[in-house]
Design an enzyme around this catalytic site. Structure first.
Site, PDB file in Angstrom:
ATOM      1  N   ASP A  57      22.456   9.352 -17.218  1.00 46.17           N
ATOM      2  CA  ASP A  57      22.423   9.117 -15.698  1.00 46.17           C
ATOM      3  C   ASP A  57      21.475   9.013 -15.078  1.00 46.17           C
ATOM      4  O   ASP A  57      20.289   9.673 -15.299  1.00 46.17           O
ATOM      5  CB  ASP A  57      23.256  10.626 -15.456  1.00 46.17           C
ATOM      6  CG  ASP A  57      23.776  10.718 -14.159  1.00 46.17           C
ATOM      7  OD1 ASP A  57      23.134   9.966 -13.060  1.00 46.17           O
ATOM      8  OD2 ASP A  57      24.659  11.558 -13.601  1.00 46.17           O
ATOM      9  N   TYR A 159      27.044   3.732   1.632  1.00 45.20           N
ATOM     10  CA  TYR A 159      26.697   2.499   0.971  1.00 45.20           C
ATOM     11  C   TYR A 159      25.417   1.858   1.631  1.00 45.20           C
ATOM     12  O   TYR A 159      24.456   1.576   1.141  1.00 45.20           O
ATOM     13  CB  TYR A 159      27.625   1.629   0.610  1.00 45.20           C
ATOM     14  CG  TYR A 159      27.122   0.337  -0.306  1.00 45.20           C
ATOM     15  CD1 TYR A 159      26.960   0.676  -1.492  1.00 45.20           C
ATOM     16  CD2 TYR A 159      27.226  -0.953   0.333  1.00 45.20           C
ATOM     17  CE1 TYR A 159      26.743  -0.310  -2.306  1.00 45.20           C
ATOM     18  CE2 TYR A 159      26.994  -2.001  -0.561  1.00 45.20           C
ATOM     19  CZ  TYR A 159      26.495  -1.824  -1.962  1.00 45.20           C
ATOM     20  OH  TYR A 159      26.411  -3.006  -2.642  1.00 45.20           O
ATOM     21  N   LYS A 163      21.494   1.645   0.442  1.00 40.59           N
ATOM     22  CA  LYS A 163      20.772   0.098   0.135  1.00 40.59           C
ATOM     23  C   LYS A 163      19.911  -0.119   0.980  1.00 40.59           C
ATOM     24  O   LYS A 163      18.830  -1.074   0.745  1.00 40.59           O
ATOM     25  CB  LYS A 163      21.839  -0.823  -0.013  1.00 40.59           C
ATOM     26  CG  LYS A 163      22.984  -0.846  -0.968  1.00 40.59           C
ATOM     27  CD  LYS A 163      22.547  -0.620  -2.597  1.00 40.59           C
ATOM     28  CE  LYS A 163      23.341  -0.817  -3.584  1.00 40.59           C
ATOM     29  NZ  LYS A 163      22.825  -0.796  -4.946  1.00 40.59           N
TER      30      LYS A 163
END
Length: 253
Positions: A57, A159, A163
């Site tokens: 992970d 998101y 990013k």
């Protein structure tokens, strides 16, 4: 940068962009260590020649360090490519209620903190490698952002924030690691035909493709991989976030 005889670490390597990058590097003779979650690796089947999977992970420091330690010590680590990430869609306010804080944290943790975790551990190893040219270059980190970093759509708050963080990290990391001869660049892809789109109706996929100015189609994962190789070859490219989107600028929806 000459990658012959070198090794690379690619996260998210069991599918999508990561799988394409791992395959392209292996075809060039690079020894690839592909990192992904156990379930993803199991679903990927047997890796191609030159690729070895290791389950980890990216948000777990101990797991990730163990994965890096599993690389082939005979091949110097020259390239780290961050492709692991998630993209859940949720509006801040919707019929479901208020955007869950835990979901926001999870997206940031995987997409941004996970990227940094890979970058820092990978660069620590590359910094110990002998330089490969007269400029003192030792390696390269390529991160994955998204055009959502610049034009996040409805439902992309988490998101886009994650990013956008990856894009902002790029120049700072490149400046930090310059003293070690390590370059850092980021690719911000547009709409790429990955397994994420497998369940989309043909008419919806056609509409997405038609929204791209030119070429009016979805990008192929192999094109993302090709750009990674181009960045590796171009030694003066550093601290950049490169859009790969066919001139697409996302609308609000």
């Amino acid at each position: 940068m000459d990658l012959s005889g070198a090794s690379a670490v690619v996260t998210g390597a069991a599918s999508g962009l990561g799988a394409a990058v791992a395959s392209a590097l292996a075809e060039c003779g690079v020894e690839v260590l592909g990192i992904d979650l156990p379930a993803s690796i199991e679903g990927a089947g047997s890796p191609s020649a030159g690729i070895r999977f290791c389950a980890a992970d990216v948000t777990d420091e101990a797991q990730l360090q163990t994965a890096f330690d599993a690389r082939d010590p005979a091949a110097p680590l020259r390239l780290v490519v961050n492709c692991a990430g998630i993209a859940p869609a949720r509006r801040i306010l919707s019929s479901r209620g208020v955007h869950e804080l835990e979901l926001f944290r999870r997206v940031i943790d995987i997409n941004l903190t996970g990227t940094f975790n890979v970058l820092r551990l990978g660069s620590a190893i590359m910094a110990e490698m002998p330089p490969i040219d007269e400029d003192g270059q030792r390696g390269l980190v390529v991160n994955t952002a998204s055009i959502a970093a610049f034009e996040g759509q409805v439902g992309q708050a988490a998101y886009a924030a994650s990013k956008g963080g990856v894009a902002a990290l790029t120049i700072a990391a490149a400046r930090d690691l310059a003293q070690s001869g390590i370059r850092v660049n980021t690719i911000a892809p547009g709409i790429v035909e990955t397994p994420l789109f497998a369940g989309i109706a043909p008419e919806a996929a056609a509409a997405l493709a038609g929204s791209v100015p030119f070429p009016a189609r979805l990008a192929a994962p192999a094109e993302f991989a090709k750009l990674v190789l181009m960045i590796a070859e171009h030694d003066y490219l550093n601290g950049e976030t490169i859009r790969m989107d066919g001139a697409l600028r996302m609308s609000p929806r």
